[in-house]
Design an enzyme around this catalytic site. Structure first.
Site, PDB file in Angstrom:
ATOM      1  N   GLY A  18       0.814  -1.150   0.052  1.00  0.00           N
ATOM      2  CA  GLY A  18      -0.096   0.028   0.141  1.00  0.00           C
ATOM      3  C   GLY A  18       0.980   1.282  -0.062  1.00  0.00           C
ATOM      4  CB  VAL A 170       7.993   8.178  14.862  1.00  0.00           C
ATOM      5  CG1 VAL A 170       7.415   8.414  15.735  1.00  0.00           C
ATOM      6  CG2 VAL A 170       9.147   7.168  14.969  1.00  0.00           C
ATOM      7  CG  ASP A 239       3.354   0.156  14.261  1.00  0.00           C
ATOM      8  OD1 ASP A 239       4.249  -0.153  13.578  1.00  0.00           O
ATOM      9  OD2 ASP A 239       2.564   1.081  14.276  1.00  0.00           O
ATOM     10  CE  LYS A 243       4.134   4.133  14.313  1.00  0.00           C
ATOM     11  NZ  LYS A 243       2.775   4.640  14.450  1.00  0.00           N
TER      12      LYS A 243
END
Length: 394
Positions: A18, A170, A239, A243
């Site tokens: 994507g 981030v 996830d 970050k």
């Protein structure tokens, strides 16, 4: 009349999911803008998980029509090899593809220069990225995983900080990395960073306040392109932890993922080792509805809301769900703030940076924090930011 081209940036893209496809579309659609800036971006190679499509030697890269067709082909699930009939390109399959990427980096790194762009979601690119750094190439990352491997790998990748850009790791397109870097460069020590680092989980938490079922919200987030390919990468907190680790390392913490206390929103028996992504979406998610609903109600009875929060302070990080007052800065954060205007919910991230200069009134960065389009735009901005390291070649 457009000004003369001053900078030509050859690009090899790793990952055409994507974000990668949106990036290619942005590159094509921004040609007039970049031409007015004297910048030309030439996509000389595109790789997916199994192969690499490269432009023929002596060409100006893959043309825009081919890039457009490539995006359509990958969206339809077709392999890169389906584009060979168009000419002007060659295909290499793994493991030869990896060798070809390194060869390209070696040749262009010593001549025109090269920007190796990682929009994949895998750890497998770390070796290629480090080789590219050794060849003098620039690196742009949307993929967080290479920066969260060993601290030695992190040091290697950021060893020439001017040649690496990773703003989109981030907060998607939000200027979090740039802001942290600027504050540190000014000699102003950052004491802590607090916030909702996941636009995805911000969206999920605020949608739950409206009484929606957890399973329905997560599926909607995936369909909107807010989650990772496997939503458990978001729901596990990993996830956010990645970050947080990137930011903590920027602050000088020599820590690893194991040093971060992370709360997962699903139990181990629903994890990737126990069931496929498909099974999790179809039958695993619904098993979480009751427990999440109970936590939302318990918080509401106390006038609070649930937020998935990250706190980086001192020598450590904490990542997990917290009950916060509805009228607090993070409590007021709504993942669907623009639903009335656009009829489309969005994911919102908020980051608060505290330092000597920003102690009583922190620097606040807030905005759309997820989505393929937003992330790709951030990646393109990172690429263009490297333009002064490149020069026009005849």
């Amino acid at each position: 009349m457009a000004p003369p081209v001053r900078s030509v940036l050859p690009v090899v893209l790793l990952g055409c999911g994507g974000v990668g496809r949106h990036l290619l579309r942005h590159i094509v659609s921004c040609r007039p803008l970049h031409a007015n800036q004297g910048v030309a971006i030439r996509v000389v190679g595109v790789a997916d998980s199994s192969s690499l499509l490269v432009a023929d030697l002596h060409s100006n890269g893959l043309d825009d029509a081919l890039l457009t067709d490539l995006c359509a082909a990958k969206s339809a699930g077709s392999p890169l090899s389906s584009l060979l009939s168009r000419g002007q390109c060659q295909i290499f399959n793994n493991p030869e593809a990896r060798t070809k990427v390194i060869d390209t980096a070696s040749v262009l790194g010593k001549t025109t220069g090269l920007v190796l762009v990682d929009c994949s979601a895998t750890y497998d690119t770390v070796g290629m990225l480090k080789d590219a750094v050794d060849c003098g190439c620039c690196v742009v990352l949307a993929n967080k995983k290479p920066l969260t491997c060993t601290y030695e790998d992190f040091e290697k990748l950021v060893s020439n900080f001017r040649r690496i850009r990773f703003e989109s790791t981030v907060g998607a397109g939000l200027p979090v990395i740039a802001s942290v870097s600027r504050i540190l460069s000014s000699g102003d020590p950052i004491s802590r960073i607090v916030g909702s680092l996941s636009g995805t989980l911000g969206y999920v938490m605020s949608e739950l306040e409206d009484g929606k079922r957890f399973s329905e919200v997560v599926k909607a987030a995936k369909s909107l392109g807010y989650t990772e390919p496997d939503p458990r990468d978001d729901l596990s907190g990993m996830d956010v932890a990645r970050k947080a680790l990137i930011l903590a390392r920027l602050l000088g913490q020599q820590i690893s993922m194991e040093d971060i206390n992370v709360e997962s929103l699903y139990p181990r028996e629903l994890g990737p080792d126990a069931m496929s992504t498909k099974d999790f979406l179809e039958s695993g998610l619904v098993q979480l509805d009751k427990s999440i609903e109970e936590r939302v109600k318990a918080a509401s009875l106390k006038g609070n809301v649930l937020r998935y929060v990250c706190k980086i302070e001192g020598k450590g990080c904490q990542v997990g769900l917290q009950e916060l007052p509805k009228n607090s800065a993070l409590g007021r954060l709504r993942g669907s703030d623009n639903v009335v205007k656009t009829k489309q919910p969005t994911s919102v991230s908020r980051v608060e940076i505290y330092s000597r200069c920003y102690e009583s009134a922190p620097l606040v960065i807030q905005g759309a924090g997820a989505g393929n389009d937003t992330t790709a735009a951030g990646v393109l901005a990172d690429i263009v930011d490297l333009q002064d390291l490149f020069h026009k070649t005849d």
